[in-house]
Design an enzyme around this catalytic site. Structure first.
Site, PDB file in Angstrom:
ATOM      1  N   ASP A   1      -5.517 -28.253  68.455  1.00  0.00           N
ATOM      2  CA  ASP A   1      -5.745 -28.771  67.107  1.00  0.00           C
ATOM      3  C   ASP A   1      -7.216 -28.783  66.693  1.00  0.00           C
ATOM      4  O   ASP A   1      -7.526 -28.730  65.506  1.00  0.00           O
ATOM      5  CB  ASP A   1      -5.195 -30.209  66.997  1.00  0.00           C
TER       6      ASP A   1
ATOM      7  N   HIS B   1      -5.283 -33.498  76.136  1.00  0.00           N
ATOM      8  CA  HIS B   1      -3.918 -32.999  76.004  1.00  0.00           C
ATOM      9  C   HIS B   1      -3.070 -33.606  77.126  1.00  0.00           C
ATOM     10  O   HIS B   1      -3.541 -33.785  78.245  1.00  0.00           O
ATOM     11  CB  HIS B   1      -3.910 -31.467  76.111  1.00  0.00           C
TER      12      HIS B   1
END
Lengths: 394, 394
Positions: free
Chosen positions: B320, B263
């Site tokens: 996700d 991320h």
């Protein structure tokens, strides 16, 4: 507060976010360049089609290239049934910018190249999308007025065909040419708010249609593309040349702004304003209706004088000031001024979206994801204690 | 090159563009705060409706406030005929994100408060828009499959009603509650690309619907909201737990990325990933289909190990990774994963759009209008000589 580069509260003004090869605005000298070419030359000698080719391809087209370009865009003067059906059901009061922003994302559903992410495929998408914007605007204007849409004509220019589909009658050649020049002047202006919105969306790898729809949203704001219709509302409110001086004086003395005057980037005359002033004057002569040109000119003179007195500074006309009277004399409805801006700016947007997608002017950047400072909530700078809903009181 | 603050080619990463009171992401500690409240507490104890109230109002609702909030949003579970008609005509292959981006701008045409720019009016717009997003997604999914749309039920939660309208049968309460938690987790994440696009458009004074449509465009990009469906495509491609290790190893050794891992902001575990891992595990037990959870877990373990070996660094699951298996086990089609993200994130977007419009966390900034460096064109750094088209050669 975390570390980082702090550019808060300046709306990114003066913050360089990328390199570009598409255009250059020299705000001090009042020069606007599209891919190396001065806007003065382009407005005088080129058409919107030529300029769109230039923006998308990095060179002006030869006659043969232009012919090929036209043979690709002219057959795209049509819109799908799904959008026509939606328009028939929409309230007649729907804002044309909203209708435009709504139509664009699903146009991609008809594009065989939608999921192909090459420069070539994006150029094809552009050549399908660009000719559809004027059709969408003209068709919606006819439908909301209870009239039948006018079928496009392939023998007219991009500019001329739009005026034809709007009114149902052929525009006189001078007006079509002047409107074409307006499209040339509005086609591109570096990293303005709508172009940046389009690039930002493209930076997530969203497709070209989704990116253009974002740009349309930004353009619809009154601080950006909405300004030209605000100018027209001002002209209509003033109504008479004799009322200009007192209106402007009162406005500025109360600390208000005169729409169409002043620009965030230009500190001298916007080169587009001068060209539009001449077009407005010519149209006034041609139509015999001098009023709107004269009110506009009087506003420019009065604002400059008053501004000098109050602030001791110069202020100049921007691109919106004379656009308003020009479009009005061309019988374009006030709430289509911003859509007309979009019809033109789509060339710049798509050139920028392609530049962003394929990093044509710089090393590939990540998607635009800025930072912010969290300044806390009502219960303290950082954290509140969670209380179950049954035990909460105001 | 002109003077200015130079932040080129970093996608505004680490560049603070504003103050905000809406959320805080502590990427080092792995903490996500919505208006003072830790996401862990909100996910455990709150509903999407409560969290939306919080994001829009700066405090958690009392029972009475929540009741009023619900009484405003539930009757808005409907969409206008114009959009239904458009859907009937669209190609069945139209991407649901494109359909959503298309539907939102014209929803404003039915809003009596569209041109009212107060905080109160924008809040009303939000309470009309937010309940329509799940309806749009569910109705389009039914129409494209040749099924009749399912009528909404006012006795179900926001989450439950969506699952009901998608499948036509009542979701089991545990699944509805888990889906509700997914919506809580995705509702807000500071200045991500879609939120920034929404704020950027709002900064031009464009209305809330136009701003949300821009955010939808950004979310549709595979680098942003498209990532969760990319994870599912990876799970489907791998297909078996036994194939995970070799697949991951090959991918990373070739310099590729494993979707759902890593991320831009978190340098430790994304707090949302941990919650979603548990939901995925629970769903696997409930449905008896353990495969997708197990493949996901194996990918996480293998990627972390391989990454340590190759790069000597840690990498963590992001939001996700587990969303994909969760939505898949809830029978949500892969290409609705991003629209589901939008159904949730609309709360954060609208909170940010309102914060931007009314400068609730900072002095009023100008619209976002960055700068760029013009790096010249093919004929030189600045200007090309204009040659009339008749005399141009390649």
């Amino acid at each position: 507060m975390e570390e980082g580069i702090d550019v808060k509260n300046i709306g990114l003004r003066g913050v360089k976010v990328a390199d570009t090869r598409i255009s250059d605005v020299d705000g001090e000298k009042g020069i606007l360049i599209y891919r190396g070419y001065n806007i003065i030359d382009l407005a005088r000698s080129s058409t919107f089609e030529e300029v769109s080719f230039l923006l998308l391809n990095d060179h002006l087209p030869t006659q043969e290239e232009l012919k090929r370009f036209q043979s690709e865009i002219v057959p795209e003067r049509k819109i799908p049934e799904a959008i026509l059906e939606m328009m028939k059901w929409l309230p007649k009061s729907a804002n044309p910018m909203d209708v435009l922003q709504s139509a664009v994302p699903v146009l991609g559903s008809y594009d065989p190249h939608l999921n192909e992410e090459t420069r070539e495929a994006n150029l094809k998408k552009t050549l399908r999308l660009m000719p559809k914007l004027p059709i969408l605007v003209a068709v919606w204007d006819r439908i909301r007025k209870g009239k039948n849409p006018v079928l496009p004509r392939s023998d007219l220019t991009h500019a001329g065909n739009f005026l034809y589909m709007l009114s149902g009658s052929l525009p006189d050649p001078d007006t079509a040419r002047d409107f074409d020049t307006c499209l040339v002047l509005h086609a591109e202006h570096s990293f303005n708010a709508s172009t940046f919105a389009g690039r930002e969306v493209a930076s997530t790898h969203a497709h070209l249609y989704a990116s253009v729809a974002a740009a349309l949203g930004a353009l619809s704001g009154e601080l950006h593309g909405g300004a030209n219709s605000e100018v027209m509302r001002m002209l209509l409110e003033i109504g008479e040349v004799s009322r200009v001086n007192s209106w402007v004086r009162e406005k500025l003395q109360k600390g208000g702004k005169v729409m169409g005057m002043g620009h965030a980037v230009y500190h001298t005359e916007d080169p587009r304003a001068g060209i539009l002033r001449k077009i407005s004057q010519k149209l006034a002569e041609r139509t015999g209706e001098r009023k709107w040109y004269e009110i506009t000119e009087a506003i420019e003179v009065a604002t400059r004088e008053e501004f000098r007195k109050i602030k001791g500074k110069e202020i100049y006309a921007n691109v919106d000031l004379y656009s308003a009277s020009v479009y009005h004399m061309m019988n374009i409805p006030v709430d289509l001024f911003t859509p007309v801006f979009a019809i033109s700016r789509v060339s710049g947007w798509t050139a920028h979206i392609i530049e962003e997608k394929f990093a044509e002017a710089q090393p590939k950047a990540e998607l635009y994801r800025p930072d912010a400072d969290y300044v806390g909530t009502y219960c303290g700078p950082q954290s509140c204690e969670y209380v179950p809903i049954e035990e909460r009181s105001k």
